[in-house]
Design a protein around this motif. Structure first.
Motif, short mmCIF file in Angstrom:
data_model
loop_
_atom_site.label_atom_id
_atom_site.label_comp_id
_atom_site.label_asym_id
_atom_site.label_seq_id
_atom_site.Cartn_x
_atom_site.Cartn_y
_atom_site.Cartn_z
N ARG A 67 5.26 -9.01 6.24
CA ARG A 67 5.46 -9.45 4.86
C ARG A 67 5.90 -10.91 4.81
N LYS A 126 -1.67 -4.81 3.32
CA LYS A 126 -2.67 -5.17 2.31
C LYS A 126 -3.29 -3.91 1.70
N ARG A 144 -1.27 0.39 -4.42
CA ARG A 144 -0.24 0.36 -5.47
C ARG A 144 -0.78 -0.23 -6.75
N LYS A 145 -1.56 -1.31 -6.63
CA LYS A 145 -2.12 -1.94 -7.83
C LYS A 145 -3.13 -1.04 -8.53
N SER A 183 6.08 1.62 4.72
CA SER A 183 4.68 1.22 4.79
C SER A 183 3.83 2.19 5.61
N ASP A 221 -0.76 -2.49 -0.68
CA ASP A 221 -0.66 -3.32 -1.88
C ASP A 221 -1.82 -3.02 -2.83
N ARG A 222 -3.01 -2.89 -2.27
CA ARG A 222 -4.18 -2.58 -3.11
C ARG A 222 -4.04 -1.18 -3.73
#
Length: 310
Positions: free
Chosen positions: A98, A301, A307-308, A156, A304-305
């Motif tokens: 991160r 990554k 979660r979005k 993670s 993150d994708r």
């Protein structure tokens, strides 16, 4: 008596060594003190006991004072390196990744090899052995104690590897919360505020359950002492890279190499304090590089994708 040839050889040798001495002196003038920071994987007292000894060792080897600073959370180490306030950092693989992903100019230099030969570890989900839960599927709607948003094994990795099994953490579990450290996640499980806890699993003979048991920390809400076999692993991830020690890229190259060399030499030069870092479970430091953590960057990554995407 020295003859002319001997004097010439001595002069050449002195000239060759002079740049090295000047370089060492120059970085010490710029960095009369260094700061080493560590993520809080355990309670503050234990973390300080472990890593202040490493700071003292580095002070002796480098010839400048190395101060130890414990961070309140994983993000604090990231931000302290971003600001240049911590020159040497002990990260988890996800917090290092991160840091890199958010522009911190840091580079890993060493990580520990454990006595089972591994230079990585697993993420696990733990439940009480006296609970009815024997699989991740049994835990639908239950409460999960995670460690820290920037923990690999405590956040993670379980998200990433459970997703591969078709399990979305935020929808599968009825509630998730961050306990703040691996020990705190285990305490939440013991005291009944969580049904399951994410944690790091270095080996069957080295994990936070065993470490806490050895310190008399395994007690449930009623005060009953628990043992390691009072817990059950219901999920184990693939292996992930070990925790890196990283230095700021902006440090002089000879200083970075001196830090790396000192750490590689620690098991021989200061075995007692090296053993104290892992309760004797590590056998050496080995070199590492940014390439070793590219899979962790990919994992973050992906998360993150996901979660979005909701």
């Amino acid at each position: 008596m020295l003859n002319r040839r001997m004097l010439l050889v001595l002069a050449c040798a002195t000239a060759a060594l002079a740049p090295v001495a000047v370089q060492a002196q120059s970085w010490r003038a710029k960095y009369p003190e260094l700061t080493f920071g560590a993520i809080p994987t355990e309670n503050p007292t234990v973390t300080t006991e472990r890593y202040s000894k490493l700071a003292d060792y580095l002070s002796r080897e480098l010839g400048v004072k190395v101060n130890f600073r414990i961070a309140n959370d994983y993000a604090a180490v990231i931000e302290a390196q971003r600001a240049g306030n911590i020159q040497i950092a002990y990260y988890g693989p996800a917090s290092y990744a991160r840091a890199v992903m958010t522009g911190v100019e840091t580079e890993p230099v060493v990580l520990a090899r454990r006595n089972n030969g591994a230079i990585g570890y697993n993420s696990v989900l733990l439940v009480r052995a006296d609970s009815p839960y024997r699989s991740v599927e049994d835990l639908k709607g239950k409460t999960l104690a995670l460690v820290d948003p920037n923990s690999a094994s405590g956040n993670s990795a379980p998200r990433f590897f459970l997703d591969k099994k078709g399990v979305k953490v935020d929808s599968h579990f009825g509630k998730t919360f961050f306990a703040g450290s691996h020990e705190n996640a285990v305490l939440a499980l013991m005291q009944g505020t969580a049904d399951v806890a994410a944690n790091a699993w270095y080996a069957d003979t080295d994990n936070h359950i065993l470490r806490m048991a050895s310190k008399g920390m395994l007690k449930d809400a009623s005060g009953k002492a628990l043992k390691a076999d009072d817990f059950r692993v219901v999920f184990k991830s693939d292996i992930i890279p070990g925790d890196p020690y990283a230095v700021l890229k902006s440090l002089p190259e000879d200083l970075k190499q001196a830090i790396k060399r000192a750490m590689l030499d620690m098991p021989k030069k200061d075995k007692a304090n090296f053993d104290a870092l892992s309760d004797g479970k590590d056998i050496e430091f080995v070199t590492t590089s940014a390439k070793d953590y590219e899979p962790i960057i990919d994992m973050l990554k992906f998360n993150d994708r996901a979660r979005k995407a909701g």
